[in-house]
Write a protein that holds these residues in place. Sequence first.
Motif, PDB file in Angstrom:
ATOM      1  N   PRO A   1       0.942  -1.395  -0.141  1.00  0.00           N
ATOM      2  CA  PRO A   1       0.044  -0.141   0.095  1.00  0.00           C
ATOM      3  C   PRO A   1       0.885   1.174  -0.128  1.00  0.00           C
TER       4      PRO A   1
ATOM      5  N   SER B   1       0.554   5.539   0.506  1.00  0.00           N
ATOM      6  CA  SER B   1       0.170   6.847   1.048  1.00  0.00           C
ATOM      7  C   SER B   1       0.659   7.853   0.028  1.00  0.00           C
TER       8      SER B   1
ATOM      9  N   LEU C   1      -5.831   9.774  -8.304  1.00  0.00           N
ATOM     10  CA  LEU C   1      -6.713   8.381  -7.846  1.00  0.00           C
ATOM     11  C   LEU C   1      -6.567   7.587  -9.085  1.00  0.00           C
TER      12      LEU C   1
ATOM     13  N   LEU D   1      -4.208   4.944  -8.442  1.00  0.00           N
ATOM     14  CA  LEU D   1      -3.859   4.558  -6.987  1.00  0.00           C
ATOM     15  C   LEU D   1      -4.792   3.082  -7.143  1.00  0.00           C
TER      16      LEU D   1
ATOM     17  N   PRO E   1      -6.993  -0.083  -4.659  1.00  0.00           N
ATOM     18  CA  PRO E   1      -8.032   0.100  -3.557  1.00  0.00           C
ATOM     19  C   PRO E   1      -7.489   0.345  -2.266  1.00  0.00           C
ATOM     20  N   ASP E   2      -6.356  -0.139  -1.932  1.00  0.00           N
ATOM     21  CA  ASP E   2      -5.756  -0.085  -0.422  1.00  0.00           C
ATOM     22  C   ASP E   2      -4.911   1.049  -0.242  1.00  0.00           C
ATOM     23  N   ASP E   3      -4.523   1.881  -1.337  1.00  0.00           N
ATOM     24  CA  ASP E   3      -3.914   2.975  -1.269  1.00  0.00           C
ATOM     25  C   ASP E   3      -4.593   4.068  -0.257  1.00  0.00           C
ATOM     26  N   GLU E   4      -3.957   5.090  -0.162  1.00  0.00           N
ATOM     27  CA  GLU E   4      -4.756   6.277   0.556  1.00  0.00           C
ATOM     28  C   GLU E   4      -4.052   7.796   0.031  1.00  0.00           C
TER      29      GLU E   4
ATOM     30  N   ASP F   1     -14.232  10.030  -2.791  1.00  0.00           N
ATOM     31  CA  ASP F   1     -13.587   8.797  -2.771  1.00  0.00           C
ATOM     32  C   ASP F   1     -13.167   8.473  -1.401  1.00  0.00           C
ATOM     33  N   GLU F   2     -13.321   7.331  -0.839  1.00  0.00           N
ATOM     34  CA  GLU F   2     -12.978   6.982   0.431  1.00  0.00           C
ATOM     35  C   GLU F   2     -11.353   6.692   0.603  1.00  0.00           C
ATOM     36  N   ARG F   3     -10.724   6.646  -0.173  1.00  0.00           N
ATOM     37  CA  ARG F   3      -9.140   6.668  -0.044  1.00  0.00           C
ATOM     38  C   ARG F   3      -8.541   7.967   0.259  1.00  0.00           C
TER      39      ARG F   3
ATOM     40  N   ARG G   1      -8.269  11.147   2.751  1.00  0.00           N
ATOM     41  CA  ARG G   1      -8.503  11.506   4.066  1.00  0.00           C
ATOM     42  C   ARG G   1      -8.235  12.899   4.339  1.00  0.00           C
TER      43      ARG G   1
END
Length: 243
Positions: free
Chosen positions: A2, A4, A24, A27, A29-32, A53-55, A57
């Motif tokens: 993953p 970040s 995005l 990236l 799915p498990d990236d942020e 997008d949930e990724r 934050r």
Amino acid sequence: MPVSVCMATYNGAAYVEHQLRSILAELHPDDEVVIVDDASSDDTVTLIEAIGDERIRVIRQIVNRGYVRTFEAALSQAKGEVVMLADQDDEWIPGRRDVLQEAASASGVAASNLVMLDSGEPLRSPITGRPWRLEPSTSGHRLRNELRILAGVTPYFGCAMAVRRDVLPQILPFPPFLTESHDLWIATLANRLGIMRHVAGPTVRRRIHESNASSSRPRAITQALQARGMLVRAYVEAGRRSR
């Protein structure tokens, strides 16, 4: 593995959505994407949140702290095994995520080349006027690379860098005297440790405009000398942290 992506935003409403969509698209799915907003007074945060997008934050700073401390805050919040820096106004080149993830995983810190968004041409040195390029063959030239940093003729840009997670404890916290050039601090430490990898191809298209945090124009002599003095202190501090 993953990844970040760490971004510092400040009044970036004009370009931040375009940049984030280019990120995005790269990236997994498990990236942020960790975004620390430096008390923007425009619609920057609203536009970011509207992407949905949930990724992503977003962390809001109530008080403006400047881009160096804001990037430091973003890096401290990263959870990925490889951490990539990104500016709010550029555009990622397809393939960037995997190229820098592989290079940083192997070496510790990776830095690529970049091109200008409007023309596709390399960024030119404000000192020599020649294209700025990193060569893979000079990755291990630790002293030479540091001397070129001090001379202002090596294109280490945070927007084209990636760091393996286990290097972050030596990078953070940023030295308290660091008021600019967090990317040159990371490059200085990486060269001092012998963990720098130069990536030949460009991985980002850089947008040049009046509000860029780092300018491509030559500085006044006094400003240049002050910046060089700070970089000398960074080299000394990097030596202390490399023991």
